[in-house]
Design an enzyme around this catalytic site. Structure first.
Site, short mmCIF file in Angstrom:
data_model
loop_
_atom_site.label_atom_id
_atom_site.label_comp_id
_atom_site.label_asym_id
_atom_site.label_seq_id
_atom_site.Cartn_x
_atom_site.Cartn_y
_atom_site.Cartn_z
N ARG A 242 65.85 34.97 59.36
CA ARG A 242 64.98 34.52 60.40
C ARG A 242 63.64 34.10 59.89
O ARG A 242 62.87 34.34 59.10
CB ARG A 242 64.81 35.76 61.40
N ASP B 128 66.66 35.42 76.23
CA ASP B 128 67.64 36.46 75.59
C ASP B 128 68.75 36.65 76.57
O ASP B 128 69.75 37.26 76.05
CB ASP B 128 66.93 37.86 75.42
N LYS C 174 67.74 33.36 66.38
CA LYS C 174 67.69 34.82 66.98
C LYS C 174 68.48 35.79 65.93
O LYS C 174 68.81 35.37 64.73
CB LYS C 174 68.34 34.99 68.30
N ARG D 70 73.21 41.27 71.83
CA ARG D 70 73.36 40.59 73.01
C ARG D 70 74.83 40.01 73.05
O ARG D 70 75.29 39.82 74.22
CB ARG D 70 72.28 39.59 73.09
O1 SPQ Z 1 62.91 41.47 68.41
P1 SPQ Z 1 64.06 40.33 68.27
O2 SPQ Z 1 65.01 40.79 67.06
O3 SPQ Z 1 63.46 38.97 67.87
O4 SPQ Z 1 64.64 40.26 69.58
C1 SPQ Z 1 65.02 39.38 70.82
C2 SPQ Z 1 66.21 39.90 71.63
O5 SPQ Z 1 66.95 39.39 71.84
O6 SPQ Z 1 66.14 41.10 71.79
C3 SPQ Z 1 65.58 38.00 70.15
F1 SPQ Z 1 66.31 37.88 69.37
O7 SPQ Z 1 63.89 39.17 71.58
C4 SPQ Z 1 62.72 38.59 71.41
C5 SPQ Z 1 62.67 37.61 72.32
O8 SPQ Z 1 63.83 36.40 72.03
C6 SPQ Z 1 61.48 39.75 71.85
C7 SPQ Z 1 60.60 39.05 71.78
C8 SPQ Z 1 59.20 39.80 72.19
O9 SPQ Z 1 59.15 41.05 72.18
O10 SPQ Z 1 58.05 39.29 71.90
C9 SPQ Z 1 60.20 37.61 72.25
C10 SPQ Z 1 61.28 36.62 72.09
O11 SPQ Z 1 61.14 35.98 70.82
P2 SPQ Z 1 60.47 34.84 70.65
O12 SPQ Z 1 61.03 34.43 69.20
O13 SPQ Z 1 60.89 33.76 71.63
O14 SPQ Z 1 59.09 35.01 70.67
#
Ligand code: SPQ
Length: 428
Positions: free
Chosen positions: A123, A316, A343, A389
């Protein structure tokens, strides 16, 4: 790797679920409680694998954290007294832990190394490291810091004014957390607003922060004060049962304690536009994070277009919305969602490949997908790609198919919803 075989004969779903704690807010409660000197208490914490990784990292920094079920007590001597960890800070599968900790550690006084699992290793981290380096952060890593493992040498930081190139709460939060220790006022401009839990929690811990017309600003050097955090239920977890209730025959499900922060409720807007039969009772609109009860029933759904500012408000939920769209009359178009490719897995490819195996009429596009509603979905063996997910999307699909659905690895679901199957069984 736990394989599961889900055999349901299109059940009607009835019952009530209290949704477990919000993952994004649970992470932040540990981080803020570790920054602030004193005793922070947390209730409703999510005991998911990702949040446990965050706890583990802060324990390695010398913060005392006690778990008593979903109640947590954090005793911290304050960020200035964090210990240099003897071990690597292992962030598991969690993008939030990895990216937000980069912001925090950059302005600390210690040296540390962050690493995660194979998915984290793919990532992109430059999106966080580039603005942090502009602030003076000393971070090195694989491919000039694009990928983990990453080494951080805490150093003095200066505030920056930053325009977000992508809507990302993780990038925004990493800069805001680095800004805590920066000289000057950190200013961030967002075109499409991403989830604002960090801004809300900064306020809860006593910081003065200004949020206006897509611009967040606040002065570095402010002290945070230990407090109590009540974590609401995760709307991203509730989403799976909202879709189940709307699409399964003769069903009615009530979901309690659902977080209703406006930056997260895109799924509710989509369900409304698609014609879902749903009622919402808001508990307390003025809480730090508002919550409510949602009742959803079997619905006659129609396709819609999902794009623009709506995307960060439901990013998400797109895998489960894609399943929802297979049961709607007409066509659903999802666009402006290329973030899905970075993701836990490439969620455009994963969703399209797996739903096709069930007989869905779905095609991938450069920045989303196009889904045409179908009469029937069929049983099949699905891959989860180790992505919670995608795993839960497959499990909910098994309620709608005319045959069994196998998931190759359901362990990943514990990342965000460890009690998912218990809740699922409760409503069948
Ligand atoms: O923590 P992680 O692995 O990135 O988890 C995800 C998820 O689906 O649970 C994304 F894969 O959630 C992120 C979300 O997409 C959680 C998050 C946050 O807590 O700030 C923000 C989002 O990501 P991003 O890249 O848009 O900031």
């Amino acid at each position: 790797m736990a394989e599961v075989n889900l055999i349901y004969n299109k059940p009607s779903l009835k019952g009530e679920i209290t949704v477990p704690g919000d993952k994004s807010i649970s992470h932040r409660s540990i981080m803020f409680g570790s920054i602030a000197e004193g005793r922070t208490t947390v209730s409703g914490f999510l005991l998911g694998d990702d949040c446990l990784s965050t706890i583990d990292c802060f324990k390695k920094l010398g913060v005392e954290i006690e778990l008593n079920g979903t109640d947590i007590v954090i005793n911290s001597k304050g960020m200035d007294n964090w210990k240099e960890p003897v071990d690597i800070l292992y962030t598991g599968n969690s993008g939030t832990t990895t990216r937000l900790m980069l912001g925090l550690l950059a302005g600390s006084t210690i040296h540390s190394i962050l690493n995660g699992d194979a998915s984290i290793g793919k990532r992109p981290m430059k999106r966080v490291i580039a603005p942090l380096r502009d602030m003076g952060a000393k971070i090195t890593g694989r491919m000039d810091g694009q990928y983990t493992p990453l080494a951080i040498k805490g150093s003095p930081l200066k505030a920056i004014e930053y325009t977000m190139p992508v809507a990302s709460a993780q990038v925004k939060s990493a800069i805001l957390l680095a800004g805590l220790n920066a000289v000057g006022t950190t200013v961030i401009h967002e075109k499409d607003i991403s989830r604002d839990h960090t801004e809300r929690m900064l306020r809860q811990f006593g910081a003065e922060i200004n949020v206006e017309n897509g611009t967040v600003s606040y002065k570095g050097g402010q002290k945070l004060h230990a407090t109590h955090v009540n974590v609401p239920g995760d709307i991203s977890s509730a989403a799976f049962f909202l879709v189940a209730g709307a699409t399964a025959e003769n069903s009615e499900i009530t979901l309690h304690n659902v977080g209703l922060n406006h930056t997260r409720t895109g799924i509710i807007d989509v369900l409304n536009v698609m014609g879902a039969n749903m009622d919402i009772i808001v508990d307390d609109e003025n809480a730090a994070e508002p919550t409510g009860t949602i009742t959803i029933r079997t619905s006659e759904l129609v396709g819609t277009t999902i794009d623009g500012e709506l995307i960060p408000r439901l990013i998400d939920e797109i895998p489960i919305i894609a399943l929802l769209a297979t049961k709607a009359k007409g066509t659903t178009i999802i666009r402006d969602a290329s973030e899905l490719k970075v993701k836990e897995t490439d969620r455009i490819t994963a969703v399209v490949e797996e739903l096709k195996k069930l007989g869905a009429n779905i095609e991938a596009t450069e920045d989303g997908m196009i889904i045409h509603g179908v009469e029937e979905l069929h049983g099949a063996s699905l891959k989860t790609y180790g992505d919670h997910r995608i795993g839960m999307m497959g499990a909910i699909a098994s309620l709608l198919t005319d045959g069994a659905v196998q998931l190759d690895d359901a362990d990943c679901i514990a990342v965000s919803y460890p009690t998912f199957f218990e809740d699922l069984i409760r409503i069948i």
